[in-house]
Motif scaffolding. Sequence first.
Motif, PDB file in Angstrom:
ATOM      1  N   PHE A 181       0.894  -1.075   0.222  1.00 38.03           N
ATOM      2  CA  PHE A 181       0.090   0.181  -0.006  1.00 38.03           C
ATOM      3  C   PHE A 181       1.005   1.190   0.395  1.00 38.03           C
ATOM      4  CE2 PHE A 181      -1.819   3.111   2.826  1.00 38.03           C
ATOM      5  CZ  PHE A 181      -2.800   3.428   1.651  1.00 38.03           C
ATOM      6  N   LEU A 182       1.515   1.324   1.053  1.00 34.87           N
ATOM      7  CA  LEU A 182       2.362   2.399   1.121  1.00 34.87           C
ATOM      8  C   LEU A 182       3.480   2.590  -0.723  1.00 34.87           C
ATOM      9  CD1 LEU A 182       4.293   2.288   4.495  1.00 34.87           C
ATOM     10  CD2 LEU A 182       2.577   3.777   3.924  1.00 34.87           C
ATOM     11  N   GLU A 183       3.762   1.222  -0.800  1.00 36.47           N
ATOM     12  CA  GLU A 183       4.104   1.808  -2.510  1.00 36.47           C
ATOM     13  C   GLU A 183       3.855   2.072  -3.026  1.00 36.47           C
ATOM     14  OE1 GLU A 183       6.727  -2.178  -3.249  1.00 36.47           O
ATOM     15  OE2 GLU A 183       7.916  -2.077  -1.597  1.00 36.47           O
ATOM     16  N   GLU A 184       2.798   1.937  -3.507  1.00 34.88           N
ATOM     17  CA  GLU A 184       1.731   2.253  -4.035  1.00 34.88           C
ATOM     18  C   GLU A 184       1.328   3.549  -4.497  1.00 34.88           C
ATOM     19  OE1 GLU A 184      -2.844   0.690  -5.607  1.00 34.88           O
ATOM     20  OE2 GLU A 184      -1.797  -0.768  -4.843  1.00 34.88           O
ATOM     21  N   VAL A 185       0.982   4.014  -2.838  1.00 36.19           N
ATOM     22  CA  VAL A 185       0.345   5.655  -3.046  1.00 36.19           C
ATOM     23  C   VAL A 185       1.262   6.743  -2.919  1.00 36.19           C
ATOM     24  CG1 VAL A 185      -1.809   5.169  -1.468  1.00 36.19           C
ATOM     25  CG2 VAL A 185       0.025   4.959  -0.431  1.00 36.19           C
ATOM     26  N   GLY A 186       2.793   5.724  -3.328  1.00 34.61           N
ATOM     27  CA  GLY A 186       3.858   6.910  -2.615  1.00 34.61           C
ATOM     28  C   GLY A 186       4.023   7.472  -1.626  1.00 34.61           C
ATOM     29  N   VAL A 187       4.174   6.361  -0.158  1.00 33.82           N
ATOM     30  CA  VAL A 187       4.383   7.552   1.010  1.00 33.82           C
ATOM     31  C   VAL A 187       5.587   6.747   1.564  1.00 33.82           C
ATOM     32  CG1 VAL A 187       3.567   7.498   3.492  1.00 33.82           C
ATOM     33  CG2 VAL A 187       1.693   7.376   1.571  1.00 33.82           C
ATOM     34  N   GLU A 188       6.378   7.627   1.859  1.00 35.12           N
ATOM     35  CA  GLU A 188       7.657   7.531   2.408  1.00 35.12           C
ATOM     36  C   GLU A 188       7.907   8.026   3.877  1.00 35.12           C
ATOM     37  OE1 GLU A 188       9.877  10.647   0.211  1.00 35.12           O
ATOM     38  OE2 GLU A 188      10.294   8.841  -1.121  1.00 35.12           O
TER      39      GLU A 188
END
Length: 200
Positions: A181-188
């Motif tokens: 999910f974090l990779e898909e939405v681009g959250v660092e």
Amino acid sequence: LAYLNEKNRPYSAQDVFCNLQKQHGLGKTAVVKAMELLAIEGKIKEKIYGKQKIYFADQQFKDVSDDDLKEMDSQISKLNAELQTLTQNCRQLDSLKELNNSLTTEEMTQEIKQLKEECSGFKTRLEKIKSAKNHVTPEEKEKQVYKERNLYVKEWKKRKRLVSDMMNSILEGYPKSKKEFLEEVGVETDEDYKVTIPNI
């Protein structure tokens, strides 16, 4: 025979064959027969180690008289004395070499002058700092630095908690893992950059 006398070290027939083949084009059989014949004639020595034969030059030394031995000892002592003298001279030359690599008097004077100028500049700067009237008092430091830091840390924690709550709500109905999910939405995240929230 000339080769063994010149090298004055033990060789097998195979060694001699390999060493002389390119230069003289000798065959191995011819080399083996020549070595055996020289040994039989007493021109070289032969030693057998297991299945291997080793050949070496016949080192014949002349008889030496006592006077000759004394003369040799005298020459050895003389050469040792010369060696010590040369060694001492080499050490002195090494010391002179180190001196040559050192700064000259002119270079040292110039460097001292440059260092004094730098030191003077630092003193002037220090005096300006001491005479300044806008120093930060401990109270102002507490107010301006630590108070603002605490404020930003609290805001950091608050926002991180809000984001975490939002993601947990989304992940309840999300078919994939949290990492995906974090990779898909681009959250660092802080963890991606190995950052931790400081203590207040």
